[in-house]
Design a protein around this motif. Sequence first.
Motif, short mmCIF file in Angstrom:
data_model
loop_
_atom_site.label_atom_id
_atom_site.label_comp_id
_atom_site.label_asym_id
_atom_site.label_seq_id
_atom_site.Cartn_x
_atom_site.Cartn_y
_atom_site.Cartn_z
N ALA A 134 0.83 -1.21 0.00
CA ALA A 134 0.00 0.00 0.00
C ALA A 134 0.86 1.25 0.00
O ALA A 134 0.59 2.22 -0.72
N LEU A 135 1.94 1.22 0.79
CA LEU A 135 2.81 2.39 0.84
C LEU A 135 3.48 2.62 -0.53
O LEU A 135 3.55 3.75 -1.02
N ALA A 136 3.92 1.53 -1.14
CA ALA A 136 4.58 1.65 -2.45
C ALA A 136 3.63 2.25 -3.47
O ALA A 136 4.03 3.10 -4.28
N SER A 137 2.37 1.86 -3.44
CA SER A 137 1.42 2.42 -4.39
C SER A 137 1.31 3.92 -4.23
O SER A 137 1.21 4.65 -5.22
N ALA A 138 1.32 4.38 -2.99
CA ALA A 138 1.25 5.83 -2.74
C ALA A 138 2.53 6.53 -3.21
O ALA A 138 2.48 7.59 -3.82
N VAL A 139 3.67 5.91 -2.94
CA VAL A 139 4.95 6.51 -3.33
C VAL A 139 5.04 6.64 -4.85
O VAL A 139 5.57 7.63 -5.38
N LEU A 140 4.48 5.67 -5.55
CA LEU A 140 4.55 5.69 -7.02
C LEU A 140 3.76 6.86 -7.62
O LEU A 140 3.98 7.22 -8.77
N GLN A 141 2.85 7.44 -6.82
CA GLN A 141 2.07 8.58 -7.32
C GLN A 141 2.83 9.90 -7.18
O GLN A 141 2.38 10.93 -7.69
N LEU A 142 3.94 9.89 -6.45
CA LEU A 142 4.63 11.16 -6.16
C LEU A 142 5.24 11.77 -7.42
O LEU A 142 5.85 11.06 -8.23
N GLU A 143 5.10 13.06 -7.51
CA GLU A 143 5.74 13.82 -8.58
C GLU A 143 7.22 14.04 -8.25
O GLU A 143 7.56 14.16 -7.06
N ASN A 144 8.06 14.16 -9.23
CA ASN A 144 9.49 14.46 -9.01
C ASN A 144 10.19 13.44 -8.12
O ASN A 144 11.13 13.78 -7.41
N PHE A 145 9.70 12.22 -8.13
CA PHE A 145 10.29 11.22 -7.23
C PHE A 145 10.43 9.89 -7.95
O PHE A 145 9.46 9.38 -8.53
N GLU A 146 11.63 9.32 -7.89
CA GLU A 146 11.85 8.00 -8.48
C GLU A 146 12.06 6.99 -7.35
O GLU A 146 12.99 7.14 -6.54
N LEU A 147 11.22 5.98 -7.30
CA LEU A 147 11.38 4.93 -6.28
C LEU A 147 12.45 3.94 -6.74
O LEU A 147 12.30 3.27 -7.77
N LEU A 148 13.53 3.85 -5.96
CA LEU A 148 14.64 2.98 -6.34
C LEU A 148 14.50 1.57 -5.81
O LEU A 148 14.95 0.62 -6.44
N GLY A 149 13.91 1.44 -4.60
CA GLY A 149 13.82 0.10 -4.02
C GLY A 149 13.62 0.16 -2.53
O GLY A 149 12.96 1.06 -2.02
N LEU A 150 14.23 -0.79 -1.83
CA LEU A 150 14.04 -0.94 -0.39
C LEU A 150 15.31 -0.65 0.38
O LEU A 150 16.42 -0.97 -0.06
N MET A 151 15.12 -0.09 1.57
CA MET A 151 16.23 0.10 2.50
C MET A 151 15.93 -0.69 3.76
O MET A 151 14.78 -0.77 4.20
N ALA A 152 16.96 -1.33 4.32
CA ALA A 152 16.76 -2.09 5.54
C ALA A 152 18.00 -2.00 6.43
O ALA A 152 19.12 -1.90 5.94
N VAL A 153 17.74 -2.00 7.72
CA VAL A 153 18.80 -2.04 8.73
C VAL A 153 18.63 -3.35 9.48
O VAL A 153 17.55 -3.63 10.01
N ALA A 154 19.68 -4.16 9.53
CA ALA A 154 19.58 -5.41 10.28
C ALA A 154 19.49 -5.13 11.77
O ALA A 154 20.09 -4.17 12.26
N GLY A 155 18.73 -5.95 12.47
CA GLY A 155 18.56 -5.76 13.91
C GLY A 155 19.86 -6.01 14.68
O GLY A 155 20.75 -6.71 14.19
#
Length: 217
Positions: A134-155
């Motif tokens: 759901a979040l990705a779908s919203a991000v894809l609507q953003l103007e001037n923004f390119e979604l590159l992928g995922l970021m993660a920090v290991a615990g």
Amino acid sequence: MASACSVSGRSTSEVELIVITKNHPVTLVEQLVDLGHRQFGENRDQEAKPKAFELSASRPDSNPTWHFVGQLQSNKVKSVLQYANVIHSVDRPSLVAELAKQLPKLDRQISGFIELNLTSDPGRGGVLPENLEALASAVLQLENFELLGLMAVAGLGVDPRIDFDRALNSQQILLQVAPQARFLSMGMSEDFEIAIEMGATHIRVGSAITGPRVPTA
Ligand SMILES: *Cc1c(COP(=O)(O)O)cnc(C)c1O
């Protein structure tokens, strides 16, 4: 980096090294620029913004890429967009709403990652895997923004392979809604070799390069 790449049969050109310069003065960034490095990361706007502006004054032709890797409060978005090129911590609908307000005012493109929360604590930064689509779908609507992928920090205190593997599983979900968002920002000083072996395309390394950070109040 080179040996981790060769272990996994990857080319070093597939992995971007972002040097995290938080808690270090701009002189350290200048030294890295003079050595030819251009990718820098910071996690707090109060510190990052003056550093970015000082660097553009002292090294006007350096054209660095600033990565914002920390938790991003909505009221800091406008400020961060003044210097950041890549945001690694897009993680919740309220932040996406603020980005939707501020990004159209820019005359340049920003890119970024959705940060995943790999812990069972919803208070930590990052979207829970079940809310990713759901979040990705919203991000894809953003103007001037390119979604590159995922970021993660290991615990902390867990085998990073387990957490990075969970990130890879979530990546499959993301690729279904955003096939171009194939990049993975994962791996820090302690675990970047493992991250590279597991497919990281952007590693965020601080202390292994800069030495210990000077604690700030
Ligand atoms: C500080 C930080 C890093 C770098 O950490 P090191 O352990 O010093 O390499 C990477 N990612 C994020 C989000 C950070 O806040």
